[in-house]
Design a protein around this motif. Sequence first.
Motif, PDB file in Angstrom:
ATOM      1  N   ILE A  49     143.135  34.458 -21.032  1.00  0.00           N
ATOM      2  CA  ILE A  49     142.810  33.332 -21.900  1.00  0.00           C
ATOM      3  C   ILE A  49     141.719  32.518 -21.221  1.00  0.00           C
ATOM      4  O   ILE A  49     141.793  32.261 -20.013  1.00  0.00           O
ATOM      5  CB  ILE A  49     144.064  32.453 -22.112  1.00  0.00           C
ATOM      6  N   HIS A  50     140.696  32.138 -21.974  1.00  0.00           N
ATOM      7  CA  HIS A  50     139.625  31.325 -21.396  1.00  0.00           C
ATOM      8  C   HIS A  50     140.202  30.101 -20.702  1.00  0.00           C
ATOM      9  O   HIS A  50     141.154  29.509 -21.185  1.00  0.00           O
ATOM     10  CB  HIS A  50     138.616  30.904 -22.464  1.00  0.00           C
ATOM     11  N   ALA A  51     139.608  29.744 -19.565  1.00  0.00           N
ATOM     12  CA  ALA A  51     140.105  28.633 -18.748  1.00  0.00           C
ATOM     13  C   ALA A  51     138.940  27.776 -18.285  1.00  0.00           C
ATOM     14  O   ALA A  51     137.788  28.220 -18.278  1.00  0.00           O
ATOM     15  CB  ALA A  51     140.854  29.182 -17.533  1.00  0.00           C
ATOM     16  N   PRO A  52     139.219  26.560 -17.847  1.00  0.00           N
ATOM     17  CA  PRO A  52     138.172  25.725 -17.240  1.00  0.00           C
ATOM     18  C   PRO A  52     137.714  26.352 -15.920  1.00  0.00           C
ATOM     19  O   PRO A  52     138.479  27.066 -15.264  1.00  0.00           O
ATOM     20  CB  PRO A  52     138.864  24.390 -16.974  1.00  0.00           C
ATOM     21  N   THR A  53     136.501  26.053 -15.519  1.00  0.00           N
ATOM     22  CA  THR A  53     135.985  26.592 -14.258  1.00  0.00           C
ATOM     23  C   THR A  53     136.430  25.777 -13.053  1.00  0.00           C
ATOM     24  O   THR A  53     136.354  26.257 -11.929  1.00  0.00           O
ATOM     25  CB  THR A  53     134.447  26.648 -14.254  1.00  0.00           C
ATOM     26  N   PHE A  54     136.878  24.558 -13.282  1.00  0.00           N
ATOM     27  CA  PHE A  54     137.286  23.649 -12.201  1.00  0.00           C
ATOM     28  C   PHE A  54     136.183  23.508 -11.146  1.00  0.00           C
ATOM     29  O   PHE A  54     136.449  23.331  -9.971  1.00  0.00           O
ATOM     30  CB  PHE A  54     138.600  24.108 -11.554  1.00  0.00           C
ATOM     31  N   ASP A  55     134.937  23.630 -11.593  1.00  0.00           N
ATOM     32  CA  ASP A  55     133.758  23.491 -10.722  1.00  0.00           C
ATOM     33  C   ASP A  55     133.777  24.450  -9.536  1.00  0.00           C
ATOM     34  O   ASP A  55     133.233  24.148  -8.473  1.00  0.00           O
ATOM     35  CB  ASP A  55     133.601  22.045 -10.230  1.00  0.00           C
ATOM     36  N   TYR A  56     134.402  25.608  -9.718  1.00  0.00           N
ATOM     37  CA  TYR A  56     134.448  26.604  -8.642  1.00  0.00           C
ATOM     38  C   TYR A  56     133.029  27.081  -8.340  1.00  0.00           C
ATOM     39  O   TYR A  56     132.280  27.451  -9.230  1.00  0.00           O
ATOM     40  CB  TYR A  56     135.323  27.788  -9.056  1.00  0.00           C
ATOM     41  N   ALA A  57     132.654  27.056  -7.068  1.00  0.00           N
ATOM     42  CA  ALA A  57     131.291  27.426  -6.679  1.00  0.00           C
ATOM     43  C   ALA A  57     131.264  28.578  -5.678  1.00  0.00           C
ATOM     44  O   ALA A  57     130.211  28.919  -5.168  1.00  0.00           O
ATOM     45  CB  ALA A  57     130.583  26.211  -6.074  1.00  0.00           C
ATOM     46  N   GLY A  58     132.407  29.188  -5.409  1.00  0.00           N
ATOM     47  CA  GLY A  58     132.455  30.284  -4.449  1.00  0.00           C
ATOM     48  C   GLY A  58     132.113  31.618  -5.083  1.00  0.00           C
ATOM     49  O   GLY A  58     131.723  31.712  -6.243  1.00  0.00           O
ATOM     50  N   ASP A  59     132.287  32.667  -4.309  1.00  0.00           N
ATOM     51  CA  ASP A  59     132.054  34.037  -4.759  1.00  0.00           C
ATOM     52  C   ASP A  59     133.124  34.404  -5.789  1.00  0.00           C
ATOM     53  O   ASP A  59     134.318  34.261  -5.527  1.00  0.00           O
ATOM     54  CB  ASP A  59     132.134  34.976  -3.547  1.00  0.00           C
ATOM     55  N   TRP A  60     132.727  34.889  -6.939  1.00  0.00           N
ATOM     56  CA  TRP A  60     133.679  35.218  -7.991  1.00  0.00           C
ATOM     57  C   TRP A  60     134.693  36.255  -7.520  1.00  0.00           C
ATOM     58  O   TRP A  60     135.841  36.267  -7.959  1.00  0.00           O
ATOM     59  CB  TRP A  60     132.970  35.691  -9.258  1.00  0.00           C
ATOM     60  N   LYS A  61     134.285  37.136  -6.593  1.00  0.00           N
ATOM     61  CA  LYS A  61     135.185  38.182  -6.095  1.00  0.00           C
ATOM     62  C   LYS A  61     136.336  37.606  -5.274  1.00  0.00           C
ATOM     63  O   LYS A  61     137.314  38.294  -5.013  1.00  0.00           O
ATOM     64  CB  LYS A  61     134.412  39.182  -5.246  1.00  0.00           C
TER      65      LYS A  61
END
Length: 69
Positions: free
Chosen positions: A45-57
């Motif tokens: 389910i689509h979610a907020p990004t919570f301003d995550y700025a790290g490597d997606w992996k």
Amino acid sequence: MPARVDWKRAPKGAKWWAMDQDGHAFWYMAPDFIAGTAFWFSDEIHAPTFDYAGDWKESLTERPAGRRG
């Protein structure tokens, strides 16, 4: 950099949060089995990004123990 996921915003049953390589975030639900088969599936389910700025992996974040949903 660990994600700072606000689990209060997660839908009931969400077990993980993660980003994909395109920068979209998703809640991942507990897997379910299809009766009469050898297959399982898990909703996303689509979610907020919570301003995550790290490597997606490295974004996969499990719901902390004790936080039911």
